[in-house]
Design a protein around this motif. Structure first.
Motif, PDB file in Angstrom:
ATOM      1  N   SER A   1      -2.542  -1.913  -3.068  1.00  0.00           N
ATOM      2  CA  SER A   1      -3.089  -0.576  -2.862  1.00  0.00           C
ATOM      3  C   SER A   1      -2.718  -0.005  -1.494  1.00  0.00           C
ATOM      4  N   ALA A   2      -2.547  -0.856  -0.485  1.00  0.00           N
ATOM      5  CA  ALA A   2      -2.176  -0.347   0.847  1.00  0.00           C
ATOM      6  C   ALA A   2      -0.815   0.352   0.799  1.00  0.00           C
ATOM      7  N   GLY A   3       0.149  -0.251   0.126  1.00  0.00           N
ATOM      8  CA  GLY A   3       1.466   0.370  -0.013  1.00  0.00           C
ATOM      9  C   GLY A   3       1.406   1.643  -0.830  1.00  0.00           C
ATOM     10  N   MET A   4       0.601   1.615  -1.882  1.00  0.00           N
ATOM     11  CA  MET A   4       0.473   2.786  -2.748  1.00  0.00           C
ATOM     12  C   MET A   4      -0.126   3.965  -1.978  1.00  0.00           C
ATOM     13  N   TYR A   5      -1.204   3.727  -1.242  1.00  0.00           N
ATOM     14  CA  TYR A   5      -1.834   4.807  -0.485  1.00  0.00           C
ATOM     15  C   TYR A   5      -0.938   5.297   0.652  1.00  0.00           C
ATOM     16  N   THR A   6      -0.199   4.388   1.257  1.00  0.00           N
ATOM     17  CA  THR A   6       0.714   4.780   2.343  1.00  0.00           C
ATOM     18  C   THR A   6       1.823   5.687   1.826  1.00  0.00           C
ATOM     19  N   ILE A   7       2.454   5.285   0.732  1.00  0.00           N
ATOM     20  CA  ILE A   7       3.521   6.111   0.151  1.00  0.00           C
ATOM     21  C   ILE A   7       2.951   7.444  -0.316  1.00  0.00           C
ATOM     22  N   GLY A   8       1.778   7.426  -0.940  1.00  0.00           N
ATOM     23  CA  GLY A   8       1.140   8.669  -1.380  1.00  0.00           C
ATOM     24  C   GLY A   8       0.853   9.602  -0.214  1.00  0.00           C
ATOM     25  N   ALA A   9       0.360   9.053   0.899  1.00  0.00           N
ATOM     26  CA  ALA A   9       0.066   9.873   2.076  1.00  0.00           C
ATOM     27  C   ALA A   9       1.342  10.446   2.678  1.00  0.00           C
TER      28      ALA A   9
END
Length: 158
Positions: free
Chosen positions: A76-84
């Motif tokens: 989830s950390a990678g997902m939220y980072t890319i989304g941001a």
């Protein structure tokens, strides 16, 4: 200018030779106006795409995004980072002074997405980031003078 030219001719020729007109090449023409409008429309369409179709599913943890990032091992950390990052790029595309930097940054993100698609997902959707790189590169190139102008303004203020 000679004394035989009319005032209207003098105004037209002086406007055509002004620094603003020569800096952009076609700034005063209908063709130039149409190109600026088309480029702005492209920026808006890409911003909407990145904000709603790309960043939003990551930021709300849509099951398909969660599954993709779990497959990558990024969680989830990678997902939220890319989304941001995608959301920040979308917002940047809408701000004229940031459009060039945002487009270049999103382009770099798409290079990473392409490599990820090839290596982790067997190239299933590898064409999508490649297709998106083309208009992003165009925006970055055309809007580069906005960044130069902003830099000069900041230096003048300091």
């Amino acid at each position: 200018m000679s004394d035989t030219t009319t005032p209207a001719t003098r105004v037209a020729s002086s406007a055509a030779s002004s620094p603003a007109a020569s800096a952009s090449g076609t700034k005063g023409t209908a063709r130039g106006r149409g190109a600026r409008i088309s480029l702005r429309a492209l920026q808006i369409v890409l911003a909407l795409f990145y904000a709603f179709a790309s960043a939003l599913p990551k930021l709300i943890a849509h099951p398909s995004a969660v599954e993709s990032f779990d497959t990558l091992g990024w969680g989830s950390a990678g997902m939220y980072t890319i989304g941001a990052l995608e959301l920040a790029g979308a917002i940047g595309l809408l701000i004229p002074a940031l459009a060039s930097v945002a487009a270049a940054s999103l382009g770099a993100l798409m290079v990473g997405a392409f490599i990820t698609q090839i290596t982790a997902f067997d190239g299933e959707y590898a064409a999508t980031p490649l297709i998106l790189i083309v208009p992003l590169a165009l925006i970055a190139w055309v809007r580069r003078q906005d960044v130069t102008g902003l830099t000069k303004l900041v230096r003048r203020e300091a």
